[in-house]
Design a protein around this motif. Sequence first.
Motif, PDB file in Angstrom:
ATOM      1  N   ILE A 168       0.824  -1.210   0.000  1.00 50.56           N
ATOM      2  CA  ILE A 168       0.000   0.000   0.000  1.00 50.56           C
ATOM      3  C   ILE A 168       0.861   1.265   0.000  1.00 50.56           C
TER       4      ILE A 168
ATOM      5  N   TYR B 193       6.548   2.207   2.630  1.00 49.96           N
ATOM      6  CA  TYR B 193       6.890   2.243   4.049  1.00 49.96           C
ATOM      7  C   TYR B 193       6.597   0.859   4.584  1.00 49.96           C
TER       8      TYR B 193
ATOM      9  N   LEU C 135       5.123  -1.603   7.420  1.00 55.19           N
ATOM     10  CA  LEU C 135       4.218  -1.735   8.561  1.00 55.19           C
ATOM     11  C   LEU C 135       4.564  -3.015   9.314  1.00 55.19           C
TER      12      LEU C 135
HETATM   13  N1  ADE Z   1       3.318  -5.297   5.142  1.00 57.92           N
HETATM   14  C1  ADE Z   1       4.198  -4.474   5.757  1.00 57.92           C
HETATM   15  N2  ADE Z   1       4.272  -3.294   5.133  1.00 57.92           N
HETATM   16  C2  ADE Z   1       3.391  -3.351   4.065  1.00 57.92           C
HETATM   17  C3  ADE Z   1       3.024  -2.443   3.057  1.00 57.92           C
HETATM   18  N3  ADE Z   1       3.557  -1.228   2.956  1.00 57.92           N
HETATM   19  N4  ADE Z   1       2.102  -2.852   2.159  1.00 57.92           N
HETATM   20  C4  ADE Z   1       1.572  -4.091   2.226  1.00 57.92           C
HETATM   21  N5  ADE Z   1       1.885  -4.994   3.164  1.00 57.92           N
HETATM   22  C5  ADE Z   1       2.798  -4.633   4.087  1.00 57.92           C
END
Ligand code: ADE
Length: 223
Positions: free
Chosen positions: A129, A132, A134
């Motif tokens: 998404i 960055y 997550l």
């Molecule tokens: N898991 C950790 N970061 C993510 C991101 N930016 N988009 C999708 N899944 C993720």
Amino acid sequence: MKITILTLFPDMFKGVFDESIIKRAIDNKKVSIEIINFRDFTNDPHHKVDDTPYGGGVGMVLACQPIVDALKSCKTKDSKVILLTPAGKVYKESMAYDFAKCEHLILICGHYEGFDERITEYVDMELSIGDYVLTGGEIPAMVLVDSITRLLPGVINEESHLEDSFNKDYMLDYATYTKPEVYDGKRVPEVLLSGDHKKVDEWRKNNAYERTKTRRPDLLEKM
Ligand code: ADE
């Protein structure tokens, strides 16, 4: 449409799908959301779903077996399988429109330091998404569910997504105002009070263009 989410943290989705437009879409049977904890599918006697990386390094890696078995339990010939990972293709509104036409989406949420790369052979697409990292794929899965559900027929007024930012012409949305006409000395642009629809339309088109030019010039390059 049905959306199945494979995750280790089903409770994270409770609040998000229990409020507002998503809740109404579920109640009105426009979308059904199934959440599967892939820990329930592990063959490990201690319910482990991950292990140390071959070649060494920090952290744990999600193993293939629990995820692939969970996937097999819910996948049909109509399913599109998406793995959420920062290494995926970057998600865009145009993809939300395509996914909104699918019968069944399966979203796999990665966690920890990553997943065994062989999992990618069981999916149709890897999506990120944004640039960055997550802590896991749960928030990205919520982002997909939200952005897709609002496009399903009968969920929100369809005219309102024709005007959305990023829709078709790659422009940001124009600025909007509501009452009062003057707030803390700041006036609503006069043209919006004029009642002249042609002039209002022109102002909005111009405002959308100017905002896009200053905030997201990269979008204009795609036109
Ligand atoms: N898991 C950790 N970061 C993510 C991101 N930016 N988009 C999708 N899944 C993720």
